[in-house]
Design a protein around this motif. Structure first.
Motif, short mmCIF file in Angstrom:
data_model
loop_
_atom_site.label_atom_id
_atom_site.label_comp_id
_atom_site.label_asym_id
_atom_site.label_seq_id
_atom_site.Cartn_x
_atom_site.Cartn_y
_atom_site.Cartn_z
N ALA A 69 0.84 -1.21 0.00
CA ALA A 69 0.00 0.00 0.00
C ALA A 69 0.87 1.26 0.00
CB ALA A 69 -0.92 -0.01 1.22
N GLU A 70 1.98 1.21 0.75
CA GLU A 70 2.86 2.40 0.89
C GLU A 70 3.50 2.79 -0.44
OE1 GLU A 70 2.87 -0.24 2.94
OE2 GLU A 70 1.79 0.83 4.54
N SER A 71 3.60 1.84 -1.39
CA SER A 71 4.26 2.19 -2.65
C SER A 71 3.27 2.59 -3.74
CB SER A 71 5.14 1.03 -3.13
OG SER A 71 4.31 -0.01 -3.59
N LEU A 72 2.00 2.75 -3.38
CA LEU A 72 1.01 3.20 -4.37
C LEU A 72 1.24 4.66 -4.72
CD1 LEU A 72 -2.20 1.60 -2.79
CD2 LEU A 72 -1.15 0.97 -4.99
N ASP A 73 0.85 5.05 -5.94
CA ASP A 73 0.99 6.44 -6.35
C ASP A 73 -0.35 7.18 -6.32
OD1 ASP A 73 3.86 6.52 -7.10
OD2 ASP A 73 3.18 4.86 -8.35
N ALA A 74 -1.45 6.44 -6.32
CA ALA A 74 -2.77 7.08 -6.26
C ALA A 74 -3.83 6.04 -5.93
CB ALA A 74 -3.10 7.73 -7.61
N VAL A 75 -4.97 6.54 -5.46
CA VAL A 75 -6.12 5.67 -5.18
C VAL A 75 -7.28 6.16 -6.04
CG1 VAL A 75 -7.69 4.80 -3.41
CG2 VAL A 75 -5.32 5.38 -2.79
N ALA A 76 -7.81 5.27 -6.88
CA ALA A 76 -8.94 5.63 -7.75
C ALA A 76 -10.19 4.92 -7.24
CB ALA A 76 -8.65 5.21 -9.18
N PHE A 77 -11.33 5.51 -7.47
CA PHE A 77 -12.58 4.89 -7.00
C PHE A 77 -13.73 5.32 -7.89
CE2 PHE A 77 -14.90 8.48 -5.16
CZ PHE A 77 -13.90 9.44 -5.22
N THR A 78 -14.79 4.52 -7.90
CA THR A 78 -16.00 4.86 -8.66
C THR A 78 -16.77 5.92 -7.89
OG1 THR A 78 -16.10 2.60 -9.41
CG2 THR A 78 -18.07 3.94 -9.75
N GLN A 79 -16.92 7.08 -8.49
CA GLN A 79 -17.62 8.18 -7.80
C GLN A 79 -19.09 8.26 -8.23
OE1 GLN A 79 -17.76 11.74 -9.41
NE2 GLN A 79 -18.94 12.49 -7.65
N ALA A 80 -19.39 7.79 -9.46
CA ALA A 80 -20.75 7.87 -10.00
C ALA A 80 -20.80 7.08 -11.29
CB ALA A 80 -21.09 9.34 -10.31
N PRO A 81 -21.97 6.72 -11.76
CA PRO A 81 -23.24 6.66 -11.05
C PRO A 81 -23.39 5.29 -10.39
CG PRO A 81 -23.61 6.19 -13.37
CD PRO A 81 -22.12 6.36 -13.18
N GLY A 82 -24.45 5.11 -9.61
CA GLY A 82 -24.68 3.83 -8.94
C GLY A 82 -25.61 3.99 -7.76
N LEU A 83 -25.66 2.97 -6.93
CA LEU A 83 -26.49 3.04 -5.71
C LEU A 83 -25.72 3.88 -4.70
CD1 LEU A 83 -27.41 -0.75 -5.44
CD2 LEU A 83 -28.88 1.11 -6.24
N ILE A 84 -26.38 4.87 -4.14
CA ILE A 84 -25.64 5.84 -3.33
C ILE A 84 -24.97 5.19 -2.11
CG2 ILE A 84 -27.64 6.72 -2.01
CD1 ILE A 84 -24.71 8.79 -3.44
N GLY A 85 -25.68 4.28 -1.44
CA GLY A 85 -25.11 3.63 -0.26
C GLY A 85 -23.90 2.79 -0.61
N SER A 86 -23.96 2.14 -1.75
CA SER A 86 -22.84 1.31 -2.22
C SER A 86 -21.65 2.19 -2.59
CB SER A 86 -23.26 0.51 -3.45
OG SER A 86 -24.22 -0.45 -3.11
N LEU A 87 -21.92 3.27 -3.32
CA LEU A 87 -20.85 4.19 -3.72
C LEU A 87 -20.16 4.79 -2.50
CD1 LEU A 87 -22.69 6.08 -6.60
CD2 LEU A 87 -20.64 4.69 -6.90
N LEU A 88 -20.97 5.07 -1.47
CA LEU A 88 -20.42 5.70 -0.26
C LEU A 88 -19.34 4.84 0.39
CD1 LEU A 88 -23.42 7.33 1.61
CD2 LEU A 88 -21.16 8.36 1.30
N VAL A 89 -19.55 3.53 0.40
CA VAL A 89 -18.58 2.65 1.06
C VAL A 89 -17.22 2.74 0.34
CG1 VAL A 89 -18.06 0.28 1.75
CG2 VAL A 89 -20.42 1.10 1.84
N GLY A 90 -17.25 2.61 -0.99
CA GLY A 90 -16.00 2.67 -1.76
C GLY A 90 -15.35 4.05 -1.66
#
Ligand code: KG4
Ligand code: ZN
Length: 359
Positions: A82-103
């Motif tokens: 994890a310490e050698s990662l350069d960035a963290v990407a995630f799905t911001q939209a669209p989708g189920l809001i509660g599911s998106l919130l967790v990620g």
């Protein structure tokens, strides 16, 4: 774009991105190094099967249970700390809001803890860019037919970050057409893969369903759904509405049981022709010959075959992502994150997920 100063890359020319996808009912994490996907873990949620569809609250809870082990496994598979990662990407939209919130919350926390940039990814852009994962990639500009449970779009892609929707459904998505047909046939959710399975043994020319006449490059599937409903209520004698349907429930059930494979094959054939006729129109109008498929429905074996055959006839170069990158997965979020990283398109920690989002 964020103007925060990050403790950015390792400086050795290596760009390692961890991506998280949690927009619906798959919890997924992937690691991408220099545009190559090194791991792509997907935890499916079986809890929804008994309800005939995704239950949003249960999906959020399952994401909370899955996210730590899935991310751990993705990092381990890739051999990346994890310490050698350069960035963290995630799905911001669209989708189920509660599911998106967790990620989203998980990605934000990790970005904060590691002091590495955060990259917000649009799920539909990611489905398209899944086509940039394999060695053999389309050249720009290309067209992509994205067919999923929530969307049906034809996208023009001029670069990894310049995409334009040039046609889309005005009602149901192609995946919904599969799933709702399956439900009418009494098959469990998600029914798309089951229709695909039964269609393989059926005669696609046996029953005729209407092709909607929708202007421009747009699609519609709700008329087909209604026509299938009436067809079943009439036990195959007609697909028109009648004051008194020709069959009672038992006769209709018997008709389905005796003709399941032919019904599935005929419905699938019509969904495919609706999709490919519009795609041909888009290719003719734009003059673009590199054509891709994307989204969960591109796992459909009939669509894959018909798409490839159409490509051969029309002189296209055709591209379909590997199966694991067709349905929801973090590999596609990681590849999109990589191209956004190259443009330093980072997002603030104050970012919120969005159930619907224009792009
Ligand atoms: O892209 P996806 O995994 O999730 C969304 O973002 O919606 O797509 C899920 C959809 C569902 O409607 C599912 O029934 C459909 O893809 N699907 C299929 C097949 N595999 C998945 N539809 C037809 N044939 C398949 N083999
Ligand atoms: Zn999707």
């Amino acid at each position: 774009m964020s103007d925060k100063v990050y403790n950015t890359t390792s400086g050795n020319g290596r760009i390692a991105i961890l991506a998280i996808e949690s927009s619906c009912d798959e919890t997924s994490a992937a690691v991408c190094v220099n545009g190559k996907i090194l791991s792509n873990r997907i935890a499916n949620q079986t809890v929804h099967e008994q309800f005939g569809g995704v239950v949003p609250e249960l999906a959020s809870r399952a994401h909370m249970q899955n996210i730590v082990p899935v991310v751990d496994a993705a990092l381990r598979d890739a051999g990346v700390e994890a310490e050698s990662l350069d960035a963290v990407a995630f799905t911001q939209a669209p989708g189920l809001i509660g599911s998106l919130l967790v990620g989203t919350q998980f990605a934000k926390s990790l970005s904060l803890a590691l002091n590495k940039p955060l990259i917000a990814v649009h799920h539909m852009q990611a489905h398209v860019l899944a086509n940039l994962i394999p060695e053999r990639k389309p050249s720009f500009p290309f067209l992509c037919l994205t067919v999923s449970g929530g969307h049906t779009q034809i996208v023009r892609c001029d670069s990894p970050t310049q995409l334009k929707v040039i046609g889309e459904t005005i009602d149901d998505a192609a995946g919904e057409a599969f799933d709702k047909t399956a439900k009418m046939l009494g098959l469990p959710y998600p029914g798309g893969p089951l229709i695909d399975k039964y269609a393989k043994e059926g005669n696609p020319k046996r029953f005729k369903f209407p092709e909607p006449q929708i202007p421009a490059l747009n699609f519609s599937f709700s008329g087909l759904k209604t026509s299938i409903l009436y067809f079943l209520k009439n036990a195959g004698t007609s697909n028109l509405y009648k004051e008194e349907f020709a069959a009672d429930d038992e006769t209709s059930r018997k008709f389905i049981d005796e003709n399941l494979a032919d019904i599935c094959a005929s419905v699938q054939e019509r969904i495919i022709s609706i999709l490919l006729n519009k795609l041909k129109k888009a290719a003719t109008e734009t003059g673009i010959t590199h054509i891709c498929l994307a989204g969960g429905v591109s796992a459909n074996s009939g669509l894959r075959k018909a798409f490839t055959e159409t490509g051969e006839k029309e002189g296209w170069q055709t591209f379909i992502p590997a199966f694991e990158y067709c349905t929801d997965n973090a590999g596609m979020i990681a590849i999109t994150g990589y191209y956004k990283f190259l443009e330093k398109d980072f997002t603030e920690l104050s970012v919120s997920p969005s159930a619907r989002a224009e792009w």
